[in-house]
Write a protein that holds these residues in place. Structure first.
Motif, short mmCIF file in Angstrom:
data_model
loop_
_atom_site.label_atom_id
_atom_site.label_comp_id
_atom_site.label_asym_id
_atom_site.label_seq_id
_atom_site.Cartn_x
_atom_site.Cartn_y
_atom_site.Cartn_z
N SER A 20 0.89 -1.15 0.18
CA SER A 20 -0.04 0.07 -0.02
C SER A 20 0.79 1.20 -0.01
N VAL A 21 0.64 2.16 -0.90
CA VAL A 21 1.45 3.22 -1.10
C VAL A 21 1.35 4.27 -0.03
N GLY A 22 0.07 4.33 0.45
CA GLY A 22 -0.32 5.29 1.47
C GLY A 22 0.21 5.00 2.73
N ALA A 72 5.54 -0.33 -11.50
CA ALA A 72 5.81 1.10 -12.29
C ALA A 72 5.96 2.11 -11.40
N THR A 73 5.77 1.93 -10.01
CA THR A 73 6.14 3.05 -9.34
C THR A 73 7.75 3.25 -9.42
N VAL A 74 8.50 2.28 -9.77
CA VAL A 74 9.74 2.57 -10.06
C VAL A 74 10.23 3.95 -10.62
N SER A 129 7.83 5.16 0.27
CA SER A 129 8.54 4.05 0.77
C SER A 129 8.29 2.76 0.04
N TYR A 130 7.07 2.59 -0.29
CA TYR A 130 6.53 1.32 -1.15
C TYR A 130 7.57 1.21 -2.43
N GLY A 131 7.27 2.37 -3.06
CA GLY A 131 7.98 2.24 -4.39
C GLY A 131 9.46 2.34 -4.17
N TYR A 174 4.68 -3.97 -12.84
CA TYR A 174 3.33 -4.05 -13.09
C TYR A 174 2.75 -2.43 -13.37
N PHE A 175 1.73 -2.52 -13.96
CA PHE A 175 1.15 -1.01 -14.06
C PHE A 175 -0.33 -1.31 -13.01
N ASN A 176 -1.35 -0.84 -13.59
CA ASN A 176 -2.63 -1.17 -12.60
C ASN A 176 -3.15 -2.37 -12.88
N PRO A 177 -3.23 -3.24 -12.02
CA PRO A 177 -3.91 -4.52 -11.95
C PRO A 177 -5.01 -4.64 -11.68
N VAL A 178 -6.37 -4.77 -12.53
CA VAL A 178 -7.68 -4.86 -12.01
C VAL A 178 -8.44 -5.95 -12.73
N SER A 180 -7.61 1.39 -0.93
CA SER A 180 -6.74 2.32 -1.31
C SER A 180 -6.82 2.65 -2.67
N ASN A 181 -6.78 1.13 -3.36
CA ASN A 181 -6.79 1.46 -4.89
C ASN A 181 -8.20 1.65 -5.63
N LEU A 182 -7.96 2.65 -6.68
CA LEU A 182 -9.60 3.06 -7.33
C LEU A 182 -10.48 1.83 -7.73
N MET A 183 -10.08 0.60 -8.31
CA MET A 183 -11.30 -0.23 -8.73
C MET A 183 -11.88 -1.05 -7.40
N PRO A 184 -11.23 -1.31 -6.68
CA PRO A 184 -11.97 -1.82 -5.49
C PRO A 184 -13.05 -0.88 -4.89
N PHE A 185 -12.69 0.35 -4.65
CA PHE A 185 -13.37 1.56 -4.22
C PHE A 185 -14.67 1.51 -4.87
N ILE A 186 -14.30 1.49 -6.32
CA ILE A 186 -15.57 1.59 -7.37
C ILE A 186 -16.52 0.60 -7.08
N ILE A 230 -3.94 9.74 -15.19
CA ILE A 230 -4.12 8.81 -15.93
C ILE A 230 -3.22 7.68 -15.75
N ARG A 231 -3.83 6.53 -15.88
CA ARG A 231 -3.06 4.94 -15.61
C ARG A 231 -3.44 4.09 -16.56
N ASP A 232 -2.18 3.04 -16.48
CA ASP A 232 -2.29 1.83 -17.49
C ASP A 232 -3.02 0.58 -16.56
N ARG A 271 -6.03 16.66 -4.47
CA ARG A 271 -5.08 15.71 -4.88
C ARG A 271 -4.61 14.75 -3.78
N ARG A 272 -4.16 13.55 -4.02
CA ARG A 272 -3.62 12.28 -3.03
C ARG A 272 -1.81 12.65 -3.25
N ASN A 273 -1.36 12.74 -1.95
CA ASN A 273 0.05 12.90 -1.88
C ASN A 273 0.72 11.55 -2.67
N GLY A 274 1.70 11.98 -3.63
CA GLY A 274 2.28 10.81 -4.18
C GLY A 274 1.76 10.59 -5.37
N ASP A 275 0.83 10.72 -5.97
CA ASP A 275 0.32 10.35 -7.06
C ASP A 275 0.84 11.03 -8.27
N VAL A 276 1.28 10.27 -9.13
CA VAL A 276 1.85 10.86 -10.54
C VAL A 276 0.50 11.40 -11.56
C1 WQD Z 1 -5.29 4.90 -9.52
C2 WQD Z 1 -5.99 6.37 -9.72
C3 WQD Z 1 -5.89 7.93 -7.71
C4 WQD Z 1 -8.56 5.88 -5.16
C5 WQD Z 1 -0.80 1.80 -6.73
C6 WQD Z 1 0.52 1.41 -6.65
C7 WQD Z 1 0.98 0.34 -7.79
C8 WQD Z 1 0.00 -0.84 -7.55
C9 WQD Z 1 -1.36 -0.12 -7.91
C10 WQD Z 1 0.83 -2.27 -6.09
C11 WQD Z 1 -5.05 7.48 -8.92
C12 WQD Z 1 -7.27 7.53 -8.13
C13 WQD Z 1 -7.77 6.05 -6.21
C14 WQD Z 1 -9.76 6.63 -4.99
C15 WQD Z 1 -9.13 8.08 -6.68
N1 WQD Z 1 0.13 -1.39 -6.34
N2 WQD Z 1 -8.02 7.18 -7.05
N3 WQD Z 1 -9.89 7.62 -5.72
O1 WQD Z 1 -1.72 4.70 -6.91
O2 WQD Z 1 -1.86 4.21 -9.48
O3 WQD Z 1 -0.76 2.62 -8.08
O4 WQD Z 1 -1.68 0.65 -6.79
O5 WQD Z 1 1.42 -3.34 -7.06
O6 WQD Z 1 2.36 -0.08 -7.26
O7 WQD Z 1 1.49 2.46 -6.96
O8 WQD Z 1 -3.32 2.82 -8.01
O9 WQD Z 1 -5.77 2.57 -7.72
O10 WQD Z 1 -4.35 3.64 -5.77
O11 WQD Z 1 -5.03 4.91 -8.15
O12 WQD Z 1 -9.24 8.99 -7.41
O13 WQD Z 1 -10.48 6.27 -3.98
O14 WQD Z 1 -7.17 6.43 -9.28
O15 WQD Z 1 -5.59 9.28 -7.51
O16 WQD Z 1 -4.98 8.38 -9.79
P1 WQD Z 1 -1.96 3.76 -8.02
P2 WQD Z 1 -4.69 3.45 -7.30
#
Ligand code: WQD
Length: 340
Positions: A89-91, A129-131, A152-154, A180-184, A201-207, A233-235, A297-302
């Motif tokens: 978890s990045v956060g 991809a956080t590297v 610290s995760y990255g 890895y980019f963003n696995p969903v 913390s990740n977008l898709m499970p929150f959705i 934007i993410r992949d 914005r969330r700290n640490g987001d690219v």
């Molecule tokens: C994606 C986008 C958020 C939650 C991290 C790790 C990566 C991998 C995947 C482990 C961002 C936005 C998110 C929310 C939002 N983890 N978002 N509201 O941060 O790209 O990657 O998780 O392998 O290594 O770095 O993924 O899903 O957290 O965020 O708007 O409630 O969705 O700001 O733009 P992330 P994420």
């Protein structure tokens, strides 16, 4: 016929469990080590229901050297290891950095030590991809400059790749680091999928949890970025595509590339989608609303990152096949099935 045995650390986790399924279906014999700190035991039975095979399972923390050593003593004909087990978890990593450095790096070093003792020479490492941090140029390729990690995760992933690089250079190891980019998404059976503990913390499970009514609304972390709709934007890559990349990586390693020591590969789709595009696609495909608000914005987001994957396409003979529509459909089917 004796099957090729592969040790999978973190093999009951989200990516690990999907990889175990693909390995079994490709004729391998995975052996799982998982301490269940971020996974559930019932996933083992689900793997059996999907594949007809119940893999050997050790409920061990690979931070415990003696327990890890025991697994190799019990199974003396291991051909390769895939190392998923890590805190991710990045956060959280920003709140407890020492726990992340200790856990992620000691478990890796334990594994490398034991592999060396038992002459297991092939490793696939779960990198990220956080590297890359925020790349200057997109799509990001394996030769793009590695920026200082924002979390610290990255940082643990960058350090892990460096440790693997240095150990491989001794000639005792052949390793592939998959970034890895963003696995969903989830397996089409809806029997396995993402199981975030607590608030995702990740977008898709929150959705999916918001769509199901477990969460009141999604907060979009910022819409003032320099992107078409202002959101990041993410992949996004289907977890089954990602799992298959690990099978290809094992087959490549086991084909005994004499001159290989350590190589890295981007595992993504090459396509970038914004947060709002994900929400809109999810709603359109699944015919369900996702209430959301725009937050800070969330700290640490690219701002924007997506992958150049020609190297994996050419060398690993791997290419992502599933669409964004498949990803949001499978993610939603899994959420509904899990909550039944
Ligand atoms: C994606 C986008 C958020 C939650 C991290 C790790 C990566 C991998 C995947 C482990 C961002 C936005 C998110 C929310 C939002 N983890 N978002 N509201 O941060 O790209 O990657 O998780 O392998 O290594 O770095 O993924 O899903 O957290 O965020 O708007 O409630 O969705 O700001 O733009 P992330 P994420």
């Amino acid at each position: 016929m004796n099957k090729t045995k592969i040790i999978i650390t973190g093999g009951l986790g989200f990516i690990g469990s999907h990889t175990v399924v693909e390995l079994i279906q490709s004729g391998f014999e995975p052996i799982i080590i998982d301490d269940l700190s971020n996974s559930e035991l019932f996933i083992l039975e689900r793997i059996e229901r999907i594949t007809g095979c119940k893999p050997k399972f050790y409920s061990y923390d690979i931070g415990d050297y003696n327990k890890l050593h025991q697994v190799f003593t019990d199974n003396n004909d291991i051909s390769a290891c895939i190392h998923f087990a890590a805190k991710k978890s990045v956060g959280e990593s920003m709140e407890i950095p020492l726990t992340y450095y200790r856990s992620n790096l000691i478990s890796l070093m334990n594994l490398l030590e034991v592999m060396n003792e038992f002459k297991v020479r092939k490793l696939v490492f779960s990198s990220s991809a956080t590297v890359y941090g925020q790349p200057e140029k997109l799509p990001v390729t394996e030769t793009s400059p590695i920026q200082k990690a924002l979390s610290s995760y990255g940082s643990t992933k960058q350090m892990a790749e460096d440790i693997i690089e240095k150990v491989s250079a001794t000639g005792s190891l052949q390793a592939l680091s998959l970034r890895y980019f963003n696995p969903v998404g989830a397996h089409s059976s809806s029997l396995i999928g993402e199981l975030p503990k607590g608030i995702p913390s990740n977008l898709m499970p929150f959705i999916t949890q918001t769509a199901f009514g477990i969460r009141k609304e999604l907060t979009v972390f910022g819409n003032d970025y320099n992107t078409a709709d202002g959101t990041c934007i993410r992949d996004y890559i289907h977890v089954v595509d990602l799992a298959k990349a690990h099978v290809n990586a094992c087959e490549y390693l086991l084909a005994d590339k004499g001159d290989l020591s350590h190589d890295v590969f981007n595992i993504g789709t090459g396509l970038g989608n914004s947060v709002l595009e994900i929400i809109n696609t999810f709603e359109a495909v699944n015919k369900v609303k996702v209430p959301y608000v725009i937050g800070g914005r969330r700290n640490g987001d690219v701002e924007s990152i997506y992958a150049g994957c020609d190297k994996a396409n050419q060398i690993l003979k791997w290419k992502a096949k599933y669409s964004l529509e498949d990803m949001v459909k499978d993610a939603w089917n899994w959420e509904k099935s899990y909550r039944k």
